[in-house]
Scaffold this active site. Structure first.
Site, PDB file in Angstrom:
ATOM      1  N   ASP A   6      57.761  38.977 -79.888  1.00 31.77           N
ATOM      2  CA  ASP A   6      58.752  37.959 -79.341  1.00 31.77           C
ATOM      3  C   ASP A   6      59.895  37.995 -80.390  1.00 31.77           C
ATOM      4  OD1 ASP A   6      59.880  35.408 -79.002  1.00 31.77           O
ATOM      5  OD2 ASP A   6      58.281  34.317 -79.624  1.00 31.77           O
ATOM      6  N   GLY A   8      63.115  36.588 -81.593  1.00 35.79           N
ATOM      7  CA  GLY A   8      63.860  35.264 -81.501  1.00 35.79           C
ATOM      8  C   GLY A   8      65.182  35.633 -82.159  1.00 35.79           C
ATOM      9  N   ILE A  12      61.500  38.218 -85.761  1.00 37.39           N
ATOM     10  CA  ILE A  12      60.361  38.879 -84.832  1.00 37.39           C
ATOM     11  C   ILE A  12      59.051  38.325 -85.200  1.00 37.39           C
ATOM     12  CG2 ILE A  12      59.609  40.900 -83.969  1.00 37.39           C
ATOM     13  CD1 ILE A  12      62.206  42.297 -85.149  1.00 37.39           C
ATOM     14  N   LYS A  13      58.468  37.773 -84.109  1.00 43.37           N
ATOM     15  CA  LYS A  13      57.112  37.335 -84.203  1.00 43.37           C
ATOM     16  C   LYS A  13      56.229  38.549 -83.434  1.00 43.37           C
ATOM     17  CE  LYS A  13      58.946  33.994 -82.989  1.00 43.37           C
ATOM     18  NZ  LYS A  13      60.453  34.148 -83.217  1.00 43.37           N
ATOM     19  N   TYR A  93      67.525  27.153 -63.232  1.00 39.41           N
ATOM     20  CA  TYR A  93      68.777  27.354 -63.470  1.00 39.41           C
ATOM     21  C   TYR A  93      69.342  27.818 -62.478  1.00 39.41           C
ATOM     22  CZ  TYR A  93      69.632  27.055 -68.542  1.00 39.41           C
ATOM     23  OH  TYR A  93      69.687  26.676 -69.803  1.00 39.41           O
ATOM     24  N   GLY A 100      67.038  31.446 -71.096  1.00 38.56           N
ATOM     25  CA  GLY A 100      66.178  32.268 -72.280  1.00 38.56           C
ATOM     26  C   GLY A 100      65.111  32.618 -71.918  1.00 38.56           C
ATOM     27  N   ASP A 102      62.568  33.367 -73.604  1.00 40.36           N
ATOM     28  CA  ASP A 102      61.435  32.844 -74.558  1.00 40.36           C
ATOM     29  C   ASP A 102      60.990  31.469 -73.856  1.00 40.36           C
ATOM     30  OD1 ASP A 102      63.925  31.747 -75.082  1.00 40.36           O
ATOM     31  OD2 ASP A 102      63.360  31.616 -77.401  1.00 40.36           O
ATOM     32  N   ARG A 103      62.055  30.417 -73.344  1.00 41.79           N
ATOM     33  CA  ARG A 103      61.945  29.409 -72.489  1.00 41.79           C
ATOM     34  C   ARG A 103      61.178  29.617 -71.296  1.00 41.79           C
ATOM     35  NH1 ARG A 103      67.648  26.728 -71.737  1.00 41.79           N
ATOM     36  NH2 ARG A 103      66.366  25.269 -70.808  1.00 41.79           N
ATOM     37  N   ASP A 123      60.151  23.732 -77.829  1.00 41.12           N
ATOM     38  CA  ASP A 123      60.227  24.719 -78.683  1.00 41.12           C
ATOM     39  C   ASP A 123      60.869  24.785 -79.879  1.00 41.12           C
ATOM     40  OD1 ASP A 123      60.411  27.510 -80.046  1.00 41.12           O
ATOM     41  OD2 ASP A 123      60.107  28.423 -78.051  1.00 41.12           O
TER      42      ASP A 123
END
Ligand SMILES: Nc1ncnc2c1ncn2[C@@H]1O[C@H](COP(=O)(O)OP(=O)(O)O)[C@@H](O)[C@H]1O
Ligand SMILES: CC(C)(COP(=O)(O)O)[C@@H](O)C(=O)NCCC(=O)O
Ligand SMILES: [K+]
Length: 250
Positions: A6, A8, A12-13, A93, A100, A102-103, A123
């Site tokens: 992930d 961001g 980085i996760k 949207y 995004g 991640d959202r 988040d």
């Protein structure tokens, strides 16, 4: 084993899953592509077969990371892509590709875990985001605000006399009583802004759905709002839950 990433805006996760058991073998947070590779190489008996990732970075940055992983591990990589609709959730949207990723994945994960309930997904990362998904899967939209690192850095860079180190910042957050030093005043002030954000989002959700909704909190700074929404489910890996849904590996 499956490598999940992930990416961001700040960190980085990453995690490595056992492909059969689905269990997390190893996980962490790194601040650069090379740090990720170095970290992965020290895992004993690592045998990666696939990688799936989500990124909110530029195509160039994401492409560079993908190229590096391909060179180091020679595995196929799938990237989460924008979608109008997936797993019962409809992107709200006007231009679905602008939301995004991640959202989007956190919403997919939240809606799945809420099992039919409306959900509010919060988040706390570089930015703070809120997203509203109704019980029928319609994404009503959301909000984006600066997160803790951005609020703190804006104060540091746009004032002359707000200067302090990371250790003092961490100590300052042990309480929320009015600050008696600059570091306490800033750190506690910004932390209370985040808590205020949570309370406002809860009010909005109640206005939409009464008491019939589930709140999810995720992101690296989730613990800063600990207790602000006692009913919330803290799910640190919510984006990864959605990533597995968006990028199934056959
Ligand atoms: N192990 C960690 N390494 C780095 N930052 C962390 C870690 N754990 C929590 N954090 C916090 O996470 C925040 C970043 O959240 P994150 O969700 O990773 O952001 P992004 O997705 O925008 O990169 C930082 O402000 C930091 O305080
Ligand atoms: C809102 C975000 C900056 C959050 O990123 P993060 O804090 O997780 O790094 C990211 O989801 C993004 O770049 N979104 C695109 C703009 C939008 O969602 O409208
Ligand atoms: K994020």
């Amino acid at each position: 084993m499956i490598l999940e990433l992930d990416c961001g805006n700040s960190f980085i996760k990453w995690r490595v899953l056992d492909a059969l058991a689905g269990e997390v073998v190893s996980e962490g947070v790194v601040d650069s592509n090379q740090a990720l590779i170095d970290r992965l190489h020290i895992i004993k008996s690592l045998s990666l077969r696939n990688c799936r990732l989500v990124s909110v970075r530029t195509n160039e940055e994401t492409g560079a990371l993908i190229g590096l992983i391909e060179r180091e591990f020679n595995i196929p990589i799938v990237c989460a892509k924008p979608a109008r609709e997936m797993s019962g959730v409809r992107n709200g949207y006007e231009d679905y590709e602008r939301l995004g990723l991640d959202r989007w994945l956190a919403m997919l994960g939240g809606f799945h875990l809420a099992a039919g309930d409306a959900c509010l997904v919060l988040d706390f990362g570089t930015a703070v985001t809120a997203d509203f998904v109704a019980a029928d899967g319609e994404h009503l939209g959301g909000f984006i605000c600066p997160g803790m690192p951005l609020m703190r850095n804006q104060l540091r860079t746009h004032t002359r006399k707000i200067r302090y180190g990371d250790e003092a910042a961490e100590r300052a957050l042990s309480s929320h009583v009015p600050g008696r030093t600059t570091v306490e005043a800033v750190e506690r002030g910004c932390s209370l802004m985040l808590r205020g954000f949570v309370l406002t989002q809860l009010e909005l959700a109640r206005a939409h759905w009464g008491e019939d909704f589930t709140v999810f909190i995720t992101g690296g700074d989730a613990e800063l709002v600990d207790g602000a929404a006692p009913e919330a489910r803290i799910v640190p890996d919510l984006v990864f839950v959605g990533l597995a849904m968006a990028c199934p590996l056959s």
